[in-house]
Design a protein around this motif. Structure first.
Motif, PDB file in Angstrom:
ATOM      1  N   ALA A 152       0.820  -1.213   0.000  1.00 30.56           N
ATOM      2  CA  ALA A 152       0.000   0.000   0.000  1.00 30.56           C
ATOM      3  C   ALA A 152       0.853   1.263   0.000  1.00 30.56           C
ATOM      4  CB  ALA A 152      -0.920   0.001   1.214  1.00 30.56           C
ATOM      5  N   LYS A 153       0.397   2.254  -0.761  1.00 29.92           N
ATOM      6  CA  LYS A 153       0.963   3.599  -0.682  1.00 29.92           C
ATOM      7  C   LYS A 153       0.274   4.318   0.477  1.00 29.92           C
ATOM      8  CE  LYS A 153       2.487   2.076  -4.600  1.00 29.92           C
ATOM      9  NZ  LYS A 153       2.293   0.644  -4.947  1.00 29.92           N
ATOM     10  N   ILE A 154       0.980   5.200   1.172  1.00 28.65           N
ATOM     11  CA  ILE A 154       0.414   5.802   2.376  1.00 28.65           C
ATOM     12  C   ILE A 154       0.699   7.302   2.440  1.00 28.65           C
ATOM     13  CG2 ILE A 154       0.358   3.752   3.838  1.00 28.65           C
ATOM     14  CD1 ILE A 154       3.077   4.430   4.902  1.00 28.65           C
ATOM     15  N   ALA A 155      -0.207   8.012   3.126  1.00 24.29           N
ATOM     16  CA  ALA A 155      -0.035   9.438   3.436  1.00 24.29           C
ATOM     17  C   ALA A 155      -0.708   9.682   4.776  1.00 24.29           C
ATOM     18  CB  ALA A 155      -0.653  10.313   2.355  1.00 24.29           C
ATOM     19  N   TRP A 163      -4.869  10.682  10.936  1.00 21.00           N
ATOM     20  CA  TRP A 163      -5.403   9.785   9.919  1.00 21.00           C
ATOM     21  C   TRP A 163      -4.272   9.253   9.044  1.00 21.00           C
ATOM     22  CZ3 TRP A 163     -10.136  12.792   7.429  1.00 21.00           C
ATOM     23  CH2 TRP A 163     -11.215  12.774   8.338  1.00 21.00           C
ATOM     24  N   VAL A 164      -4.480   8.060   8.497  1.00 21.06           N
ATOM     25  CA  VAL A 164      -3.600   7.535   7.457  1.00 21.06           C
ATOM     26  C   VAL A 164      -4.463   7.184   6.245  1.00 21.06           C
ATOM     27  CG1 VAL A 164      -3.676   5.174   8.455  1.00 21.06           C
ATOM     28  CG2 VAL A 164      -1.867   5.798   6.828  1.00 21.06           C
ATOM     29  N   LEU A 165      -4.056   7.706   5.108  1.00 23.75           N
ATOM     30  CA  LEU A 165      -4.680   7.387   3.821  1.00 23.75           C
ATOM     31  C   LEU A 165      -3.859   6.269   3.207  1.00 23.75           C
ATOM     32  CD1 LEU A 165      -6.457   8.071   1.267  1.00 23.75           C
ATOM     33  CD2 LEU A 165      -4.711   9.792   0.708  1.00 23.75           C
ATOM     34  N   HIS A 166      -4.508   5.193   2.786  1.00 23.53           N
ATOM     35  CA  HIS A 166      -3.730   4.063   2.285  1.00 23.53           C
ATOM     36  C   HIS A 166      -4.510   3.262   1.249  1.00 23.53           C
ATOM     37  CE1 HIS A 166      -5.728   1.131   5.222  1.00 23.53           C
ATOM     38  NE2 HIS A 166      -6.011   2.302   5.760  1.00 23.53           N
ATOM     39  N   GLY A 167      -3.780   2.538   0.417  1.00 21.77           N
ATOM     40  CA  GLY A 167      -4.372   1.699  -0.607  1.00 21.77           C
ATOM     41  C   GLY A 167      -3.352   1.344  -1.667  1.00 21.77           C
ATOM     42  N   SER A 168      -3.572   0.246  -2.345  1.00 24.35           N
ATOM     43  CA  SER A 168      -2.674  -0.180  -3.422  1.00 24.35           C
ATOM     44  C   SER A 168      -3.351  -0.076  -4.784  1.00 24.35           C
ATOM     45  CB  SER A 168      -2.213  -1.627  -3.188  1.00 24.35           C
ATOM     46  OG  SER A 168      -3.339  -2.486  -3.046  1.00 24.35           O
ATOM     47  N   ARG A 169      -4.688  -0.078  -4.793  1.00 24.52           N
ATOM     48  CA  ARG A 169      -5.451   0.089  -6.033  1.00 24.52           C
ATOM     49  C   ARG A 169      -6.554   1.114  -5.817  1.00 24.52           C
ATOM     50  NH1 ARG A 169      -3.773  -3.637  -9.587  1.00 24.52           N
ATOM     51  NH2 ARG A 169      -2.801  -5.548  -8.782  1.00 24.52           N
ATOM     52  N   LEU A 170      -7.072   1.651  -6.920  1.00 20.94           N
ATOM     53  CA  LEU A 170      -8.060   2.718  -6.825  1.00 20.94           C
ATOM     54  C   LEU A 170      -9.297   2.272  -6.055  1.00 20.94           C
ATOM     55  CD1 LEU A 170      -8.085   5.636  -7.794  1.00 20.94           C
ATOM     56  CD2 LEU A 170      -9.280   4.903  -9.865  1.00 20.94           C
ATOM     57  N   ALA A 188     -15.343   5.075  -3.254  1.00 15.25           N
ATOM     58  CA  ALA A 188     -16.330   4.378  -4.085  1.00 15.25           C
ATOM     59  C   ALA A 188     -15.777   4.264  -5.501  1.00 15.25           C
ATOM     60  CB  ALA A 188     -17.650   5.139  -4.086  1.00 15.25           C
ATOM     61  N   SER A 189     -15.299   3.090  -5.864  1.00 22.16           N
ATOM     62  CA  SER A 189     -14.751   2.891  -7.202  1.00 22.16           C
ATOM     63  C   SER A 189     -14.761   1.419  -7.562  1.00 22.16           C
ATOM     64  CB  SER A 189     -13.318   3.424  -7.284  1.00 22.16           C
ATOM     65  OG  SER A 189     -12.758   3.187  -8.552  1.00 22.16           O
ATOM     66  N   SER A 190     -15.025   1.135  -8.831  1.00 22.49           N
ATOM     67  CA  SER A 190     -14.923  -0.235  -9.341  1.00 22.49           C
ATOM     68  C   SER A 190     -13.649  -0.393 -10.168  1.00 22.49           C
ATOM     69  CB  SER A 190     -16.145  -0.552 -10.215  1.00 22.49           C
ATOM     70  OG  SER A 190     -16.245   0.381 -11.291  1.00 22.49           O
ATOM     71  N   ASN A 191     -12.879   0.686 -10.246  1.00 28.58           N
ATOM     72  CA  ASN A 191     -11.641   0.694 -11.026  1.00 28.58           C
ATOM     73  C   ASN A 191     -10.506   0.084 -10.199  1.00 28.58           C
ATOM     74  OD1 ASN A 191      -9.279   1.389 -12.468  1.00 28.58           O
ATOM     75  ND2 ASN A 191     -10.194   3.271 -13.248  1.00 28.58           N
ATOM     76  N   SER A 192      -9.846  -0.922 -10.746  1.00 28.37           N
ATOM     77  CA  SER A 192      -8.797  -1.625  -9.999  1.00 28.37           C
ATOM     78  C   SER A 192      -7.389  -1.244 -10.455  1.00 28.37           C
ATOM     79  CB  SER A 192      -8.983  -3.141 -10.133  1.00 28.37           C
ATOM     80  OG  SER A 192      -8.891  -3.531 -11.501  1.00 28.37           O
ATOM     81  N   GLU A 193      -7.255  -0.041 -11.044  1.00 22.96           N
ATOM     82  CA  GLU A 193      -5.930   0.418 -11.477  1.00 22.96           C
ATOM     83  C   GLU A 193      -4.981   0.487 -10.281  1.00 22.96           C
ATOM     84  OE1 GLU A 193      -4.564   0.983 -14.294  1.00 22.96           O
ATOM     85  OE2 GLU A 193      -6.271   0.901 -15.664  1.00 22.96           O
ATOM     86  N   GLU A 194      -3.734   0.072 -10.503  1.00 18.44           N
ATOM     87  CA  GLU A 194      -2.727   0.131  -9.445  1.00 18.44           C
ATOM     88  C   GLU A 194      -2.334   1.575  -9.170  1.00 18.44           C
ATOM     89  OE1 GLU A 194       1.842  -1.342  -8.455  1.00 18.44           O
ATOM     90  OE2 GLU A 194       0.839  -2.037 -10.286  1.00 18.44           O
ATOM     91  N   LEU A 195      -2.155   1.904  -7.899  1.00 18.63           N
ATOM     92  CA  LEU A 195      -1.753   3.248  -7.499  1.00 18.63           C
ATOM     93  C   LEU A 195      -0.229   3.344  -7.392  1.00 18.63           C
ATOM     94  CD1 LEU A 195      -4.322   3.969  -4.633  1.00 18.63           C
ATOM     95  CD2 LEU A 195      -4.317   4.994  -6.919  1.00 18.63           C
ATOM     96  N   SER A 196       0.301   4.485  -7.795  1.00 23.65           N
ATOM     97  CA  SER A 196       1.730   4.746  -7.589  1.00 23.65           C
ATOM     98  C   SER A 196       1.954   5.763  -6.484  1.00 23.65           C
ATOM     99  CB  SER A 196       2.371   5.253  -8.882  1.00 23.65           C
ATOM    100  OG  SER A 196       1.791   6.480  -9.280  1.00 23.65           O
ATOM    101  N   GLY A 197       0.884   6.480  -6.091  1.00 23.68           N
ATOM    102  CA  GLY A 197       1.033   7.459  -5.028  1.00 23.68           C
ATOM    103  C   GLY A 197      -0.292   8.061  -4.637  1.00 23.68           C
ATOM    104  N   LEU A 198      -0.351   8.620  -3.445  1.00 24.57           N
ATOM    105  CA  LEU A 198      -1.545   9.319  -2.976  1.00 24.57           C
ATOM    106  C   LEU A 198      -1.131  10.386  -1.971  1.00 24.57           C
ATOM    107  CD1 LEU A 198      -1.511   7.530  -0.258  1.00 24.57           C
ATOM    108  CD2 LEU A 198      -3.238   6.157  -1.364  1.00 24.57           C
ATOM    109  N   ALA A 199      -2.000  11.381  -1.785  1.00 19.94           N
ATOM    110  CA  ALA A 199      -1.640  12.511  -0.927  1.00 19.94           C
ATOM    111  C   ALA A 199      -2.888  13.195  -0.398  1.00 19.94           C
ATOM    112  CB  ALA A 199      -0.794  13.517  -1.705  1.00 19.94           C
ATOM    113  N   LEU A 206      -8.339  14.559  -1.320  1.00 14.58           N
ATOM    114  CA  LEU A 206      -7.322  13.554  -1.601  1.00 14.58           C
ATOM    115  C   LEU A 206      -6.944  13.608  -3.072  1.00 14.58           C
ATOM    116  CD1 LEU A 206      -9.215  10.524   0.030  1.00 14.58           C
ATOM    117  CD2 LEU A 206      -7.851  12.275   1.213  1.00 14.58           C
ATOM    118  N   LEU A 207      -5.678  13.332  -3.357  1.00 13.40           N
ATOM    119  CA  LEU A 207      -5.222  13.190  -4.734  1.00 13.40           C
ATOM    120  C   LEU A 207      -4.572  11.830  -4.887  1.00 13.40           C
ATOM    121  CD1 LEU A 207      -4.810  14.458  -7.546  1.00 13.40           C
ATOM    122  CD2 LEU A 207      -2.583  15.297  -6.731  1.00 13.40           C
ATOM    123  N   LEU A 208      -5.027  11.088  -5.901  1.00 18.40           N
ATOM    124  CA  LEU A 208      -4.525   9.745  -6.156  1.00 18.40           C
ATOM    125  C   LEU A 208      -3.873   9.708  -7.533  1.00 18.40           C
ATOM    126  CD1 LEU A 208      -7.848   7.951  -5.125  1.00 18.40           C
ATOM    127  CD2 LEU A 208      -5.980   8.648  -3.610  1.00 18.40           C
TER     128      LEU A 208
END
Length: 391
Positions: A152-155, A163-170, A188-199, A206-208
């Protein structure tokens, strides 16, 4: 015999290049310090009191997490005088039984959050009180539906509570309250694109960034709103992307924060979050294609220099660019400064040349950066102002 002669000639050329770089360093750098870590790190995180956190990412277990006291040269004072103490000191540390790919200090607490293979869960650590030198594990945070997902990417943020924002896919992005482990937001998303970063742009926004180059804005106050990913304008297909978020003008809202997206082919674009379908500026950086599948791709904005950013992850160098004069033509850009010090280090564990794994800017000192490489080297450097426009 010819092969031996060629290798000796190549070694002589490398030694000449290193000697030339060392001579140049006397006039190119205000400060340049090289340190050796026990194991290479792929993160450099600022903690309280200008302390620095690093951590090992080896696959065999027993990876150290260290909080280091920086040498006096990294203090904000303008004039240091003679400083006999020129090294980092280990203030406290702990051991992780898994590789540490990301680490974030949780503001207003004594907690750290880490992530790394083999899954997308997070580990929570307590930095002990002043009378102890131990960083100890205090729990874990699972990712909802995170089975089989990459790390998981984290912020982190402390707008309301830590708080911690985290996830590996959208479709697995969530916010967890660190101390109570309570889930406070699920994207809320059905998109499983891999994340490279979040903030976190602020306490609500939030920006993904997806690995394929799409950007996505989300609002914590609207958890049911579906996430819509917008591709980086004119983005070359088939490349891996990462992002860096800068600081907007003082007093401005989150939408004015500059966002730079960097591709594994060296394409760099500046995006306006108010209209992500258009780029404000773009350029092609003169860098080699990374040999490791863009694993260490990194772009970051200078916190104290307007329009200045740095990129790394392509080889043993860190490039600094001034984007203030860029336009949207996508032409090739010249860096205002290149730090080549890691390229002259020893081989990494695979026997290859060192690769810069991460870099970060000093929060207050305008032209000072820290960078680390796959051979365990950690450099602190501050280039001379006349070498570039920034500063």
């Amino acid at each position: 015999m010819e092969a031996v002669g060629a290798r000796e000639e190549e070694k002589e050329e490398e030694e000449e290049e290193e000697e030339e770089w060392l001579l140049q360093s006397l006039r190119l750098y205000e400060d340049l310090h090289a340190f050796e870590l026990q194991a290479p790190t792929r993160l450099i995180e600022w903690a309280r009191g200008n302390r620095v956190c690093v951590a090992g990412y080896g696959q065999s277990g027993g990876n150290e997490i260290l909080q280091l006291l920086p040498p006096p040269t990294l203090q904000v004072k303008e004039t240091q005088g003679l400083c006999p103490e020129r090294d980092f000191k280990v203030e406290c540390g702990g051991f992780s039984n898994r590789p540490v790919y990301s680490l974030k200090y949780v503001p207003d607490t004594s907690l750290l959050v880490t992530s790394g293979p083999p899954d997308s869960s997070l580990q929570v650590w307590q930095v002990s009180a002043e009378d102890s030198d131990v960083i100890k594990p205090v729990g874990a945070i699972p990712t909802v539906n995170g089975t089989g997902q990459p790390w998981a990417k984290i912020a982190t943020v402390s707008a309301r509570a830590p708080w911690v924002l985290h996830g590996s896919r959208l479709n697995s992005v969530q916010i967890t309250e660190v101390e109570s482990r309570k889930n406070v937001y699920m994207a809320a998303s059905s998109n499983s694109e891999e994340l490279s970063g979040l903030a976190f742009l602020d306490g609500n926004t939030l920006l993904l960034c997806c690995a394929k180059g799409q950007l996505c804005l989300a609002d914590v106050r609207q958890p049911q709103s579906p996430l819509e990913a917008v591709s980086v304008p004119s983005a070359p297909c088939g490349e891996r992307w990462c992002m860096g978020v800068g600081r907007g003008p003082q007093g401005s809202d989150s939408s004015s924060q500059p966002v730079a997206c960097l591709s594994s082919g060296g394409y760099l674009t500046l995006t306006d979050l108010r209209k992500t379908s258009e780029s404000l500026a773009s350029a092609k950086c003169r860098v080699p294609s990374p040999s490791s599948g863009a694993e260490f791709l990194c772009v970051s904005w200078a916190p104290a220099l307007e329009g200045c950013l740095a990129i790394s992850g392509f080889d043993g160098t860190v490039h600094v660019y001034d984007m203030q004069s860029w336009d949207s033509s996508g032409r090739e850009a010249e860096p205002i400064f290149v730090h080549r010090g890691h390229a002259f280090g020893g081989s990494d564990s695979s026997g290859g040349p060192p690769l810069v794994t991460v870099h970060t800017w000093h929060p207050q000192k305008p032209r000072t950066l820290l960078s680390a490489a796959s051979d365990g080297s950690l450099h602190v450097w501050d280039w001379v102002q006349s070498c570039g426009k920034c500063g």
